[in-house]
Design an enzyme around this catalytic site. Structure first.
Site, PDB file in Angstrom:
ATOM      1  N   THR A 138      43.904  39.151  31.812  1.00  7.12           N
ATOM      2  CA  THR A 138      43.571  38.693  33.173  1.00  7.12           C
ATOM      3  C   THR A 138      42.163  38.100  33.232  1.00  7.12           C
ATOM      4  OG1 THR A 138      45.009  40.430  34.054  1.00  7.12           O
ATOM      5  CG2 THR A 138      43.433  39.433  35.587  1.00  7.12           C
TER       6      THR A 138
ATOM      7  N   ARG B  55      53.340  36.670  28.728  1.00  6.65           N
ATOM      8  CA  ARG B  55      52.086  37.366  29.023  1.00  6.65           C
ATOM      9  C   ARG B  55      51.125  37.281  27.819  1.00  6.65           C
ATOM     10  NH1 ARG B  55      50.806  39.488  34.156  1.00  6.65           N
ATOM     11  NH2 ARG B  55      49.936  41.360  33.201  1.00  6.65           N
TER      12      ARG B  55
ATOM     13  N   TYR C  93      51.778  38.110  46.166  1.00  3.81           N
ATOM     14  CA  TYR C  93      50.728  39.051  45.749  1.00  3.81           C
ATOM     15  C   TYR C  93      50.669  40.293  46.633  1.00  3.81           C
ATOM     16  CZ  TYR C  93      48.716  35.857  42.255  1.00  3.81           C
ATOM     17  OH  TYR C  93      48.501  35.073  41.147  1.00  3.81           O
TER      18      TYR C  93
ATOM     19  N   ARG D 154      44.446  31.545  28.678  1.00  2.00           N
ATOM     20  CA  ARG D 154      43.191  31.915  29.342  1.00  2.00           C
ATOM     21  C   ARG D 154      42.041  32.000  28.338  1.00  2.00           C
ATOM     22  NH1 ARG D 154      46.073  36.632  32.926  1.00  2.00           N
ATOM     23  NH2 ARG D 154      46.679  35.395  34.749  1.00  2.00           N
TER      24      ARG D 154
ATOM     25  N   GLU E  73      60.265  36.936  41.512  1.00  3.41           N
ATOM     26  CA  GLU E  73      59.371  35.801  41.747  1.00  3.41           C
ATOM     27  C   GLU E  73      60.107  34.469  41.639  1.00  3.41           C
ATOM     28  OE1 GLU E  73      56.054  36.565  39.101  1.00  3.41           O
ATOM     29  OE2 GLU E  73      55.482  38.367  40.210  1.00  3.41           O
TER      30      GLU E  73
ATOM     31  N   PHE F  20      39.474  41.706  46.393  1.00  4.02           N
ATOM     32  CA  PHE F  20      39.520  40.265  46.100  1.00  4.02           C
ATOM     33  C   PHE F  20      40.738  39.571  46.723  1.00  4.02           C
ATOM     34  CE2 PHE F  20      41.458  42.530  42.464  1.00  4.02           C
ATOM     35  CZ  PHE F  20      42.708  41.932  42.403  1.00  4.02           C
TER      36      PHE F  20
END
Ligand code: ADP
Length: 169
Positions: free
Chosen positions: A111, A105, A69, A122, A146, A77
């Site tokens: 998000t 995605r 990240y 989500r 990643e 945050f």
């Protein structure tokens, strides 16, 4: 590295019409593991028809979470995010397929889970941005980056599933 078999075709005016094999890093975050959502989440990518190349349950060290990240390190945050991602085991996945980065995605959803469409992971399974159960790479370059970050070379398999002729003409 040598394991990349993706074909590269250097015709810029045609690129948009060429369906390119990509890879993406998907991760069930600690809340998804604790809530028993691992099977449901893996199942969505499996049933869609993407190819699973790597899979493991893993306790993420702080340094790895920070590297993963790093683009968010100036966000307010960020400390909470690092604490969240390292708060329990995660499930790491490498998925391959044509257009898999953007498609993953879409399957994952926005998000903020309250803004994520019903039918997405989500949208169906979460309510808070800070507990949004799953990660997916946001570009093909980040997919490679990643997967290299979270997996060792010998944790990834190149294989052809028996169902392939029924997925691709
Ligand atoms: P995405 O995971 O959808 O690509 P981002 O890259 O913007 O989203 O953010 C990475 C992760 O950081 C999010 O999935 C979420 O867990 C966390 N995050 C983002 N924004 C916030 C926020 N405002 N408050 C708390 N956590 C956040």
């Amino acid at each position: 590295g040598a394991r990349r078999s993706t074909s590269r075709i250097f015709l810029p005016h045609l690129v948009a019409s060429i369906e390119e094999v990509e890879e993406t890093y998907v991760m069930v975050k600690p809340d998804g593991v604790q809530r028993g959502l691992v099977g449901d989440i893996i199942s969505r990518f499996e049933k869609k028809g993407f190819l699973l190349k790597g899979l493991k349950l893993f306790q993420c060290p702080k340094e790895l979470a920070e590297e993963h990240y790093k683009e968010l390190k100036d966000k307010s945050f960020y400390p909470k995010l690092i604490k969240y991602i390292t708060s329990g085991p995660v499930v790491c996945m490498a998925w391959e397929g044509i257009g898999v980065v953007a498609s993953a995605r879409k399957l994952i959803g926005a998000t903020n889970p309250l803004q994520a469409d019903p039918g997405t992971i989500r949208g169906d399974l979460a309510v808070q941005t800070g507990r949004n159960v799953v990660h997916g790479s946001d570009s093909p370059d980040n997919g490679h980056r990643e997967i290299d970050l979270w997996f060792k070379q010998d944790e990834l398999c190149e294989w052809v599933p028996a169902q392939e002729p029924w997925l691709k003409e």
